[in-house]
Design an enzyme around this catalytic site. Structure first.
Site, PDB file in Angstrom:
ATOM      1  N   SER A  65       0.815  -1.216   0.000  1.00 55.75           N
ATOM      2  CA  SER A  65       0.000   0.000   0.000  1.00 55.75           C
ATOM      3  C   SER A  65       0.846   1.262   0.000  1.00 55.75           C
ATOM      4  O   SER A  65       0.432   2.288  -0.552  1.00 55.75           O
ATOM      5  CB  SER A  65      -0.932  -0.012   1.218  1.00 55.75           C
ATOM      6  OG  SER A  65      -1.921  -1.015   1.047  1.00 55.75           O
ATOM      7  N   PHE A  66       2.043   1.177   0.607  1.00 49.09           N
ATOM      8  CA  PHE A  66       2.914   2.354   0.610  1.00 49.09           C
ATOM      9  C   PHE A  66       3.235   2.809  -0.815  1.00 49.09           C
ATOM     10  O   PHE A  66       3.410   3.997  -1.068  1.00 49.09           O
ATOM     11  CB  PHE A  66       4.207   2.057   1.369  1.00 49.09           C
ATOM     12  CG  PHE A  66       5.088   3.245   1.554  1.00 49.09           C
ATOM     13  CD1 PHE A  66       6.110   3.512   0.647  1.00 49.09           C
ATOM     14  CD2 PHE A  66       4.900   4.106   2.626  1.00 49.09           C
ATOM     15  CE1 PHE A  66       6.925   4.611   0.815  1.00 49.09           C
ATOM     16  CE2 PHE A  66       5.720   5.216   2.803  1.00 49.09           C
ATOM     17  CZ  PHE A  66       6.735   5.462   1.893  1.00 49.09           C
ATOM     18  N   ILE A  91      -3.007  -4.133   7.536  1.00 51.75           N
ATOM     19  CA  ILE A  91      -3.504  -4.754   8.763  1.00 51.75           C
ATOM     20  C   ILE A  91      -2.564  -4.446   9.915  1.00 51.75           C
ATOM     21  O   ILE A  91      -1.340  -4.642   9.797  1.00 51.75           O
ATOM     22  CB  ILE A  91      -3.669  -6.281   8.597  1.00 51.75           C
ATOM     23  CG1 ILE A  91      -4.652  -6.597   7.471  1.00 51.75           C
ATOM     24  CG2 ILE A  91      -4.134  -6.912   9.916  1.00 51.75           C
ATOM     25  CD1 ILE A  91      -4.836  -8.080   7.187  1.00 51.75           C
ATOM     26  N   GLU A  94       2.355  -5.591  15.178  1.00 53.39           N
ATOM     27  CA  GLU A  94       2.786  -5.368  16.565  1.00 53.39           C
ATOM     28  C   GLU A  94       3.413  -3.993  16.777  1.00 53.39           C
ATOM     29  O   GLU A  94       3.613  -3.562  17.906  1.00 53.39           O
ATOM     30  CB  GLU A  94       3.801  -6.454  16.972  1.00 53.39           C
ATOM     31  CG  GLU A  94       3.225  -7.861  16.980  1.00 53.39           C
ATOM     32  CD  GLU A  94       4.293  -8.896  17.325  1.00 53.39           C
ATOM     33  OE1 GLU A  94       3.927 -10.055  17.546  1.00 53.39           O
ATOM     34  OE2 GLU A  94       5.495  -8.506  17.369  1.00 53.39           O
ATOM     35  N   HIS A  97       4.480   0.518  12.538  1.00 53.81           N
ATOM     36  CA  HIS A  97       4.648   0.543  11.073  1.00 53.81           C
ATOM     37  C   HIS A  97       3.308   0.825  10.379  1.00 53.81           C
ATOM     38  O   HIS A  97       3.238   1.567   9.412  1.00 53.81           O
ATOM     39  CB  HIS A  97       5.226  -0.793  10.607  1.00 53.81           C
ATOM     40  CG  HIS A  97       5.758  -0.746   9.221  1.00 53.81           C
ATOM     41  ND1 HIS A  97       5.544  -1.749   8.311  1.00 53.81           N
ATOM     42  CD2 HIS A  97       6.497   0.196   8.583  1.00 53.81           C
ATOM     43  CE1 HIS A  97       6.122  -1.436   7.166  1.00 53.81           C
ATOM     44  NE2 HIS A  97       6.716  -0.264   7.308  1.00 53.81           N
ATOM     45  N   PHE A 122      -9.180   6.707  -2.508  1.00 55.53           N
ATOM     46  CA  PHE A 122      -8.531   5.995  -1.393  1.00 55.53           C
ATOM     47  C   PHE A 122      -9.364   4.756  -1.029  1.00 55.53           C
ATOM     48  O   PHE A 122     -10.199   4.798  -0.140  1.00 55.53           O
ATOM     49  CB  PHE A 122      -8.410   6.949  -0.196  1.00 55.53           C
ATOM     50  CG  PHE A 122      -7.701   6.382   0.999  1.00 55.53           C
ATOM     51  CD1 PHE A 122      -8.414   6.061   2.159  1.00 55.53           C
ATOM     52  CD2 PHE A 122      -6.332   6.169   0.993  1.00 55.53           C
ATOM     53  CE1 PHE A 122      -7.772   5.551   3.278  1.00 55.53           C
ATOM     54  CE2 PHE A 122      -5.688   5.658   2.121  1.00 55.53           C
ATOM     55  CZ  PHE A 122      -6.405   5.352   3.250  1.00 55.53           C
ATOM     56  N   ARG A 136     -15.080  -6.371   5.002  1.00 55.20           N
ATOM     57  CA  ARG A 136     -15.168  -5.153   4.179  1.00 55.20           C
ATOM     58  C   ARG A 136     -14.697  -5.361   2.743  1.00 55.20           C
ATOM     59  O   ARG A 136     -14.554  -4.419   1.981  1.00 55.20           O
ATOM     60  CB  ARG A 136     -14.380  -4.039   4.864  1.00 55.20           C
ATOM     61  CG  ARG A 136     -15.017  -3.566   6.172  1.00 55.20           C
ATOM     62  CD  ARG A 136     -14.033  -2.883   7.085  1.00 55.20           C
ATOM     63  NE  ARG A 136     -14.690  -2.364   8.291  1.00 55.20           N
ATOM     64  CZ  ARG A 136     -15.037  -3.093   9.351  1.00 55.20           C
ATOM     65  NH1 ARG A 136     -14.774  -4.427   9.353  1.00 55.20           N
ATOM     66  NH2 ARG A 136     -15.639  -2.551  10.391  1.00 55.20           N
TER      67      ARG A 136
HETATM   68  N1  LIG Z   1       2.206  -4.641   6.397  1.00 49.76           N
HETATM   69  C1  LIG Z   1       1.588  -4.241   5.217  1.00 49.76           C
HETATM   70  C2  LIG Z   1       2.290  -3.636   4.182  1.00 49.76           C
HETATM   71  N2  LIG Z   1       3.623  -3.427   4.306  1.00 49.76           N
HETATM   72  C3  LIG Z   1       4.466  -3.127   3.148  1.00 49.76           C
HETATM   73  C4  LIG Z   1       4.445  -1.651   2.762  1.00 49.76           C
HETATM   74  O1  LIG Z   1       3.209  -1.288   2.143  1.00 49.76           O
HETATM   75  C5  LIG Z   1       5.571  -1.350   1.767  1.00 49.76           C
HETATM   76  O2  LIG Z   1       5.412  -2.158   0.627  1.00 49.76           O
HETATM   77  C6  LIG Z   1       6.942  -1.606   2.390  1.00 49.76           C
HETATM   78  O3  LIG Z   1       7.031  -0.856   3.584  1.00 49.76           O
HETATM   79  C7  LIG Z   1       8.081  -1.224   1.436  1.00 49.76           C
HETATM   80  O4  LIG Z   1       7.961   0.107   1.043  1.00 49.76           O
HETATM   81  N3  LIG Z   1       1.644  -3.238   3.072  1.00 49.76           N
HETATM   82  C8  LIG Z   1       0.288  -3.431   2.932  1.00 49.76           C
HETATM   83  O5  LIG Z   1      -0.295  -3.066   1.904  1.00 49.76           O
HETATM   84  N4  LIG Z   1      -0.407  -4.040   3.935  1.00 49.76           N
HETATM   85  C9  LIG Z   1       0.182  -4.440   5.083  1.00 49.76           C
HETATM   86  O6  LIG Z   1      -0.510  -4.990   5.999  1.00 49.76           O
HETATM   87  C1  LIG Z   2       1.281  -2.825   8.711  1.00 49.59           C
HETATM   88  C2  LIG Z   2       2.523  -3.603   8.648  1.00 49.59           C
HETATM   89  O1  LIG Z   2       3.488  -3.258   7.987  1.00 49.59           O
HETATM   90  C3  LIG Z   2       2.590  -4.767   9.550  1.00 49.59           C
HETATM   91  O2  LIG Z   2       2.221  -5.942   8.843  1.00 49.59           O
HETATM   92  C4  LIG Z   2       3.985  -4.958  10.082  1.00 49.59           C
HETATM   93  O3  LIG Z   2       3.856  -5.813  11.170  1.00 49.59           O
HETATM   94  P1  LIG Z   2       4.665  -5.477  12.503  1.00 49.59           P
HETATM   95  O4  LIG Z   2       4.183  -4.105  12.967  1.00 49.59           O
HETATM   96  O5  LIG Z   2       4.268  -6.575  13.493  1.00 49.59           O
HETATM   97  O6  LIG Z   2       6.123  -5.508  12.133  1.00 49.59           O
END
Ligand SMILES: Nc1c(NC[C@H](O)[C@H](O)[C@H](O)CO)[nH]c(=O)[nH]c1=O
Ligand SMILES: CC(=O)[C@@H](O)COP(=O)(O)O
Length: 158
Positions: A65-66, A91, A94, A97, A122, A136
């Site tokens: 998503s980033f 999602i 822990e 992030h 969005f 959802r």
């Molecule tokens: N944890 C989730 C991520 N993490 C990856 C980031 O979106 C991104 O690709 C990474 O940080 C490298 O730039 N992405 C999601 O879409 N959903 C998640 O739950």
């Molecule tokens: C939203 C995220 O990037 C997540 O999946 C990362 O998990 P964590 O916060 O337990 O490292």
């Protein structure tokens, strides 16, 4: 109002614009692909339901998503694209992030929309659990993809 009180697939469709000649880009995150594919199907089917042509729907995948903001920019900068729909599912884990990703992608998508003066929607779920996400993405609370697509259509009518 939470999705539990307002179904994501329950929306007004009065006075929708003609989108038969409009081109849509759908940018989809590959993280949580079981969820994001369901969002994609909802968005795609909704666009067709309300008059878009299959050949006028362009799709692209990004790792997470980033990366939706850059993917949206690459689409929005193309003159032939009228609206961009961004779909993802972040999602809570822990750590914090989650917070950084959600804020970055919300801000990034907004900036792209304003920069190119085009609807950039969005369509990103930010649930605490997988179950909330599935609820959802075609579950009991509807499909965020449906909502994102109808939002793009309505914005083209402004
Ligand atoms: N944890 C989730 C991520 N993490 C990856 C980031 O979106 C991104 O690709 C990474 O940080 C490298 O730039 N992405 C999601 O879409 N959903 C998640 O739950
Ligand atoms: C939203 C995220 O990037 C997540 O999946 C990362 O998990 P964590 O916060 O337990 O490292």
């Amino acid at each position: 109002m939470s999705s539990a009180l307002k179904n994501l697939s329950d929306f007004t469709t009065d006075n929708l614009p003609d989108i038969s000649d409009k081109t849509f880009a759908i940018v989809v995150s590959e993280w949580n692909t079981d969820v994001t594919h369901a969002l994609y199907t909802g968005a795609y089917d909704t666009l067709l339901k309300y008059g878009a042509k299959e050949e006028n729907i362009i799709s692209a995948k990004v790792p997470g998503s980033f990366e939706l903001s850059l993917g949206a920019q690459k689409m929005a900068q193309q003159a032939n694209i009228d609206a961009v729909i961004c779909l993802g599912c972040v999602i809570q884990g822990e750590t914090r992030h989650f917070d950084f990703i959600c804020q970055a992608v919300a801000d990034g998508i907004t900036n792209v929309s304003l920069k190119f003066d085009k609807p950039v929607i969005f369509g990103v779920l930010t649930p605490n659990t997988q179950e909330q996400a599935m609820d959802r993405a075609g579950g009991k609370h509807g499909n965020k993809g449906d909502e994102a697509a109808i939002t793009a259509i309505k914005m083209l009518g402004i």
